[in-house]
Write a protein that holds these residues in place. Structure first.
Motif, PDB file in Angstrom:
ATOM      1  N   ILE A   1       0.879  -1.161   0.000  1.00  0.00           N
ATOM      2  CA  ILE A   1       0.000   0.000   0.000  1.00  0.00           C
ATOM      3  C   ILE A   1       0.922   1.217   0.000  1.00  0.00           C
ATOM      4  CG2 ILE A   1      -1.916   1.135   1.156  1.00  0.00           C
ATOM      5  CD1 ILE A   1      -2.427  -1.787   0.082  1.00  0.00           C
ATOM      6  N   GLY A   2       1.330   1.607  -1.193  1.00  0.00           N
ATOM      7  CA  GLY A   2       2.315   2.679  -1.335  1.00  0.00           C
ATOM      8  C   GLY A   2       2.298   3.229  -2.740  1.00  0.00           C
ATOM      9  N   THR A   3       2.979   4.351  -2.907  1.00  0.00           N
ATOM     10  CA  THR A   3       2.927   5.068  -4.184  1.00  0.00           C
ATOM     11  C   THR A   3       4.288   5.183  -4.863  1.00  0.00           C
ATOM     12  OG1 THR A   3       3.085   7.113  -2.904  1.00  0.00           O
ATOM     13  CG2 THR A   3       0.890   6.435  -3.600  1.00  0.00           C
ATOM     14  N   ASP A   4       5.314   4.620  -4.246  1.00  0.00           N
ATOM     15  CA  ASP A   4       6.657   4.685  -4.830  1.00  0.00           C
ATOM     16  C   ASP A   4       6.861   3.549  -5.817  1.00  0.00           C
ATOM     17  OD1 ASP A   4       6.526   2.984  -2.383  1.00  0.00           O
ATOM     18  OD2 ASP A   4       8.462   2.365  -3.165  1.00  0.00           O
ATOM     19  N   ARG A   5       7.987   3.584  -6.520  1.00  0.00           N
ATOM     20  CA  ARG A   5       8.390   2.465  -7.383  1.00  0.00           C
ATOM     21  C   ARG A   5       9.758   1.954  -6.951  1.00  0.00           C
ATOM     22  NH1 ARG A   5       4.235   1.643  -8.556  1.00  0.00           N
ATOM     23  NH2 ARG A   5       4.892  -0.479  -8.479  1.00  0.00           N
ATOM     24  N   HIS A   6       9.913   1.803  -5.636  1.00  0.00           N
ATOM     25  CA  HIS A   6      11.164   1.255  -5.120  1.00  0.00           C
ATOM     26  C   HIS A   6      10.924  -0.132  -4.537  1.00  0.00           C
ATOM     27  CE1 HIS A   6      13.180   4.942  -5.914  1.00  0.00           C
ATOM     28  NE2 HIS A   6      12.245   5.613  -5.279  1.00  0.00           N
ATOM     29  N   ARG A   7      12.018  -0.877  -4.408  1.00  0.00           N
ATOM     30  CA  ARG A   7      11.842  -2.244  -3.891  1.00  0.00           C
ATOM     31  C   ARG A   7      11.860  -2.207  -2.365  1.00  0.00           C
ATOM     32  NH1 ARG A   7      14.929  -6.596  -7.128  1.00  0.00           N
ATOM     33  NH2 ARG A   7      13.309  -7.939  -6.291  1.00  0.00           N
ATOM     34  N   MET A   8      10.869  -1.507  -1.854  1.00  0.00           N
ATOM     35  CA  MET A   8      10.683  -1.268  -0.433  1.00  0.00           C
ATOM     36  C   MET A   8       9.286  -1.738  -0.063  1.00  0.00           C
ATOM     37  SD  MET A   8      13.030   0.903   0.983  1.00  0.00           S
ATOM     38  CE  MET A   8      14.527   1.530   0.248  1.00  0.00           C
ATOM     39  N   PRO A   9       9.163  -2.871   0.593  1.00  0.00           N
ATOM     40  CA  PRO A   9       7.814  -3.239   1.016  1.00  0.00           C
ATOM     41  C   PRO A   9       7.303  -2.286   2.092  1.00  0.00           C
ATOM     42  CG  PRO A   9       9.431  -4.900   1.704  1.00  0.00           C
ATOM     43  CD  PRO A   9      10.185  -3.836   0.972  1.00  0.00           C
ATOM     44  N   HIS A  10       5.996  -2.048   2.073  1.00  0.00           N
ATOM     45  CA  HIS A  10       5.344  -1.204   3.075  1.00  0.00           C
ATOM     46  C   HIS A  10       4.656  -2.136   4.071  1.00  0.00           C
ATOM     47  CE1 HIS A  10       5.244   2.745   0.665  1.00  0.00           C
ATOM     48  NE2 HIS A  10       5.808   1.865  -0.149  1.00  0.00           N
ATOM     49  N   THR A  11       5.132  -2.157   5.300  1.00  0.00           N
ATOM     50  CA  THR A  11       4.456  -2.954   6.307  1.00  0.00           C
ATOM     51  C   THR A  11       3.258  -2.168   6.843  1.00  0.00           C
ATOM     52  OG1 THR A  11       4.774  -4.333   8.269  1.00  0.00           O
ATOM     53  CG2 THR A  11       5.936  -2.223   8.240  1.00  0.00           C
ATOM     54  N   GLY A  12       2.694  -2.623   7.941  1.00  0.00           N
ATOM     55  CA  GLY A  12       1.518  -1.986   8.528  1.00  0.00           C
ATOM     56  C   GLY A  12       0.676  -3.083   9.126  1.00  0.00           C
ATOM     57  N   VAL A  13      -0.232  -2.660   9.972  1.00  0.00           N
ATOM     58  CA  VAL A  13      -0.977  -3.650  10.729  1.00  0.00           C
ATOM     59  C   VAL A  13      -2.121  -4.217   9.891  1.00  0.00           C
ATOM     60  CG1 VAL A  13      -2.713  -2.157  11.807  1.00  0.00           C
ATOM     61  CG2 VAL A  13      -1.755  -4.082  13.104  1.00  0.00           C
ATOM     62  N   THR A  14      -2.434  -5.475  10.140  1.00  0.00           N
ATOM     63  CA  THR A  14      -3.661  -6.055   9.614  1.00  0.00           C
ATOM     64  C   THR A  14      -4.385  -6.683  10.797  1.00  0.00           C
ATOM     65  OG1 THR A  14      -4.651  -7.413   7.887  1.00  0.00           O
ATOM     66  CG2 THR A  14      -2.731  -8.355   9.014  1.00  0.00           C
ATOM     67  N   ARG A  15      -5.603  -7.081  10.587  1.00  0.00           N
ATOM     68  CA  ARG A  15      -6.384  -7.566  11.712  1.00  0.00           C
ATOM     69  C   ARG A  15      -7.157  -8.825  11.321  1.00  0.00           C
ATOM     70  NH1 ARG A  15      -5.745  -4.221  15.313  1.00  0.00           N
ATOM     71  NH2 ARG A  15      -5.446  -2.310  14.147  1.00  0.00           N
ATOM     72  N   PHE A  16      -7.117  -9.789  12.200  1.00  0.00           N
ATOM     73  CA  PHE A  16      -7.920 -11.001  11.996  1.00  0.00           C
ATOM     74  C   PHE A  16      -9.059 -10.985  13.003  1.00  0.00           C
ATOM     75  CE2 PHE A  16      -3.710 -11.977  10.343  1.00  0.00           C
ATOM     76  CZ  PHE A  16      -4.009 -12.561   9.124  1.00  0.00           C
ATOM     77  N   GLU A  17     -10.238 -11.339  12.527  1.00  0.00           N
ATOM     78  CA  GLU A  17     -11.392 -11.404  13.430  1.00  0.00           C
ATOM     79  C   GLU A  17     -11.153 -12.421  14.534  1.00  0.00           C
ATOM     80  OE1 GLU A  17     -15.123 -12.411  11.393  1.00  0.00           O
ATOM     81  OE2 GLU A  17     -14.352 -11.245   9.689  1.00  0.00           O
ATOM     82  N   GLU A  18     -11.799 -12.191  15.646  1.00  0.00           N
ATOM     83  CA  GLU A  18     -11.855 -13.158  16.747  1.00  0.00           C
ATOM     84  C   GLU A  18     -12.217 -14.529  16.148  1.00  0.00           C
ATOM     85  OE1 GLU A  18     -11.419 -11.592  19.819  1.00  0.00           O
ATOM     86  OE2 GLU A  18     -11.251 -13.597  20.726  1.00  0.00           O
ATOM     87  N   GLY A  19     -11.414 -15.514  16.461  1.00  0.00           N
ATOM     88  CA  GLY A  19     -11.741 -16.859  15.990  1.00  0.00           C
ATOM     89  C   GLY A  19     -11.142 -17.204  14.634  1.00  0.00           C
ATOM     90  N   VAL A  20     -10.584 -16.226  13.934  1.00  0.00           N
ATOM     91  CA  VAL A  20      -9.915 -16.525  12.657  1.00  0.00           C
ATOM     92  C   VAL A  20      -8.422 -16.664  12.934  1.00  0.00           C
ATOM     93  CG1 VAL A  20      -9.355 -15.663  10.345  1.00  0.00           C
ATOM     94  CG2 VAL A  20     -11.645 -15.292  11.306  1.00  0.00           C
ATOM     95  N   GLN A  21      -7.867 -17.807  12.607  1.00  0.00           N
ATOM     96  CA  GLN A  21      -6.441 -18.057  12.838  1.00  0.00           C
ATOM     97  C   GLN A  21      -5.611 -17.197  11.875  1.00  0.00           C
ATOM     98  OE1 GLN A  21      -4.993 -19.931  15.124  1.00  0.00           O
ATOM     99  NE2 GLN A  21      -2.905 -19.716  14.322  1.00  0.00           N
ATOM    100  N   PRO A  22      -4.706 -16.342  12.417  1.00  0.00           N
ATOM    101  CA  PRO A  22      -3.879 -15.522  11.517  1.00  0.00           C
ATOM    102  C   PRO A  22      -3.078 -16.374  10.529  1.00  0.00           C
ATOM    103  CG  PRO A  22      -3.684 -14.709  13.769  1.00  0.00           C
ATOM    104  CD  PRO A  22      -4.453 -16.009  13.831  1.00  0.00           C
ATOM    105  N   ILE A  23      -3.163 -16.032   9.256  1.00  0.00           N
ATOM    106  CA  ILE A  23      -2.325 -16.705   8.258  1.00  0.00           C
ATOM    107  C   ILE A  23      -1.113 -15.820   7.975  1.00  0.00           C
ATOM    108  CG2 ILE A  23      -4.199 -18.027   7.171  1.00  0.00           C
ATOM    109  CD1 ILE A  23      -4.302 -15.856   4.971  1.00  0.00           C
ATOM    110  N   PRO A  24      -0.063 -16.400   7.412  1.00  0.00           N
ATOM    111  CA  PRO A  24       1.073 -15.567   7.009  1.00  0.00           C
ATOM    112  C   PRO A  24       0.594 -14.513   6.000  1.00  0.00           C
ATOM    113  CG  PRO A  24       1.657 -17.903   6.957  1.00  0.00           C
ATOM    114  CD  PRO A  24       0.169 -17.828   7.155  1.00  0.00           C
ATOM    115  N   ALA A  25       0.966 -13.252   6.261  1.00  0.00           N
ATOM    116  CA  ALA A  25       0.483 -12.135   5.435  1.00  0.00           C
ATOM    117  C   ALA A  25       1.622 -11.159   5.247  1.00  0.00           C
ATOM    118  CB  ALA A  25      -0.701 -11.458   6.123  1.00  0.00           C
ATOM    119  N   ALA A  26       1.929 -10.843   4.003  1.00  0.00           N
ATOM    120  CA  ALA A  26       3.092  -9.992   3.740  1.00  0.00           C
ATOM    121  C   ALA A  26       2.821  -9.047   2.583  1.00  0.00           C
ATOM    122  CB  ALA A  26       4.316 -10.851   3.432  1.00  0.00           C
TER     123      ALA A  26
END
Ligand SMILES: [Zn+2]
Ligand SMILES: [Zn+2]
Ligand SMILES: [Zn+2]
Ligand SMILES: [Zn+2]
Lengths: 446, 446
Positions: free
Chosen positions: B183-208
């Motif tokens: 979620i970014g506007t550059d064209r560099h090889r820089m990943p943009h991290t940031g928080v994501t959220r899993f609902e109660e009862g949903v097992q977090p999956i790997p997310a990148a």
């Protein structure tokens, strides 16, 4: 002093109008962009003497055959291989934090445990040079000169010394390792790799480039006056001799006695990016221009496309080609290896007898915004031995202003390539080749 | 429709000339830049609920004391902690090559062996949403929407859905993992991290997040029509409950009954960069402006500076502050958390009774190139609960055009901060506070 105004070249109207049509058509070229896109997507990174570089040869030979070139072949050779390992760096004290680094080609290893040592700061290579022998024993040398952008790329030579000779210098003074500010002009956390060289008998020490902002960060710490301890982990390996190779293709000429024109780019790339501007672009530009000459009918002179291997680590491909082919009559060689941005200047190293040919090329380039320079062409890494041997060369100088923002970083990717500027390159190479390949004059001094 | 022309505000000449002088003096501010430089150099990255965030609290409390603030204190709370592990990704077939990724906050782990699976491409979140339940079983979802820059940052909300809700959606459909275009506007090889959220009862999956160019690369592969296999290694960990905290400082007012003005930035940052624009800048701007009010003499209202912890992962600091302090009379709260670039618009959510105060603030901002917007202010993460409770807020809107080039990447470092634009921010905050802290009118609807 401003350049003296040349008197106009002898005009050859029929030829020039033909060249003009080919040049204008090349401004709509799609072949070069297709090659850059394909090579960077389907092969990606292709470090010298690795399986990826071999894959690139297979890919390129198939592409050149599909484009209709003759005598497409792969010529291999053996060479020493160096491969990147793990790389991590951090400040341990006084302000603990991670840094972003990349090992330089030919760097030694810290071993799997890494090393921790105090850094000694040198603003420039001259300061490192001035450090007393033995004064770096057990320390990490840190050279932090900041390169600025130049259109002709000349700042690379001056500031690049930190990479080219800094590690050898630091090793001889007993340093445990060296880190340098990246030889680059961007402000991104992208280390710029590239080859360094240790003299015979000097044991390679761990040598790495920090991104510009990381080097700035250490400079701010240096100003605070406390000793700075760095942890460095670099585990590259020397892999003995491995296979590399060149890909060669031809547009056969009608007059074998008129000699060969060799145009080159290099197939290998550094491993961090996908080598779009360095040098898929050069590969694509010379191939697309040669194809335009081929499609326009048989030229007088044979055009030979050399897609060289292993340029990055010491021009092994260009040198192997010279050794294998120097007995064939090469009358002109030229290389494209300075990115994908527009050509702004043309320089020649032609014999006096071929001055009219140079003038006709210069005239044909004027509509593309390319002026003739005041100094002789010097050629590039992949045709260096031909230039040294006195073969004519022409440098179609690309704009280097943003080249070192991307050079040898992970950011050297397809999206950085501007299609319109690539087309201008193809047009310039097409015009140059159209004139040179068909010139009735001799291009060699002999 | 163009905005109706306001009739001019009631002028309060003495106050306005005083505000103007303070505003102009703030355009030469050095305090804010000093704070940004110090926090990003001496502490560096400061992820929520880690030792580095604690170090930032100690650093900030010492700095605020040294600047002369009253009642400087640290207020801690416990919160769930998530920490980044190893992260690697590559395309295994059909075009093997490495990719650059960063785990999203709250990502699950692939385990140390990683996972290898076919990717399923979704151009947008809506396409992912439309995928049949169970259709992603054992697959890696790949959502690749491309955010474009907007001055008001509104594109973040729209395109950010891929990060905010994409992982939860993919998990519920049985995906083994998810990767998104940053979620970014550059064209560099820089990943943009940031928080994501899993609902109660949903097992977090790997997310990148993949860097933009890496996502583009996969899109080019997708166009070639062959199945694409990706290898993904992400080993983040949930570390149970850990300590985080807020730093609070005050400029005591002369009239306790007039209520508190709370101004906030957040001390925590993502771990990839040094959190210069997010949010050392906000911390510095509100602190520097509050100091200017302090140095000009006792204001009518108390100004409270809140340097909140753990904003990035769910506004734990702002929420803890609200719970601890909601019984105190807050009459205005405002947050700076959108970088270090110039303020271009001011929005208000003031009670009708305080309209004249808003008008005087807007008038005082005109010389800084800041116009009044047409919509109500909505506040930010760190004052959200006050805004919800009906407390007045003002949004000094920063130019977000280049914010998402840097946001949540390794590139969020000190060198990206423009001193002149930071000074314009300090001047705007100083003018706003000078008017609001001294306004004779009530700022609360009650
Ligand atoms: Zn090159
Ligand atoms: Zn290179
Ligand atoms: Zn923030
Ligand atoms: Zn943030």
């Amino acid at each position: 002093a401003p350049p003296a105004l040349d008197k106009g070249p002898d005009m050859v109207p029929a030829t020039l109008s033909n060249v003009a049509a080919m040049r204008e058509a090349a401004l709509r070229d799609d072949v070069a962009m297709d090659i850059i896109e394909g090579l960077t997507t389907e092969v990606g990174p292709r470090p010298a003497a690795t399986a990826k570089e071999a894959e690139a040869r297979t890919w390129a030979a198939a592409k050149l055959k599909a484009l209709g070139f003759s005598n497409v072949r792969i010529e291999t050779y053996m060479m020493p291989a160096w491969v990147r390992g793990e790389e991590e760096a951090s400040i341990v004290a006084p302000f603990p934090q991670k840094l972003i680094v990349a090992a330089l080609g030919n760097s030694g290893s810290t071993g799997k445990k890494g090393l921790e040592a105090e850094i000694v700061y040198f603003p420039t290579v001259a300061d490192l040079q001035a450090a007393p022998d033995g004064s770096l024993k057990g320390k990490i040398a840190f050279v932090s000169n900041q390169m600025m952008p130049t259109q002709d790329g000349s700042s690379y030579g001056a500031y690049g010394m930190a990479r080219f000779v800094g590690p050898n210098m630091a090793a001889k003074k007993g340093a445990a390792a060296i880190v340098i500010k990246s030889i680059g002009t961007d402000r991104h956390r992208m280390p710029h790799t590239g080859v360094t060289r240790f003299e015979e008998g000097v044991q390679p020490i761990p040598a790495a480039a920090l991104s510009g902002p990381d080097a700035d960060q250490i400079e701010r710490m240096v100003k605070r006056g406390k000793p700075i301890t760095m942890k460095l982990l670099l585990t590259p390996q020397f892999n003995g001799k491995q296979e590399s190779g060149n890909v060669i293709a031809e547009v056969p000429g009608s007059d074998p006695s008129a000699g060969i024109i060799m145009v080159a780019g290099h197939l290998d790339s550094w491993d961090l990016g996908t080598g779009a501007i360095d040098d898929a672009a050069g590969v694509a530009i010379v191939s697309a221009a040669a194809k335009r000459i081929m499609d326009a009918g048989t030229p007088r002179r044979t055009i030979r496309v050399l897609l060289a291997g292993a340029e990055e680590v010491g021009s092994y491909g260009g040198n192997a080609y010279f050794e294998a082919h120097k007995s064939e009559l090469h009358v002109l060689t030229s290389e494209s290896d300075f990115g994908a941005d527009r050509i702004w200047r043309v320089d020649f190293a032609f014999p006096e007898s071929a001055k009219a040919v140079a003038d006709r090329i210069a005239t044909a380039l004027i509509p593309l915004g390319i002026g003739k320079g005041e100094h002789p062409a010097s050629g590039g890494a992949d045709n260096a031995l031909f230039v040294k041997a006195g073969v004519a060369t022409v440098d179609l100088q690309q704009d280097g202003t943003r080249y070192f923002d991307l050079h040898h970083t992970a950011d050297d990717t397809f999206d950085k390539v501007d299609p319109q500027q690539v087309r201008q390159n193809v047009a310039a190479w097409t015009a140059m080749l159209a004139v040179a390949a068909n010139a009735p004059e001799s291009l060699s001094a002999k």
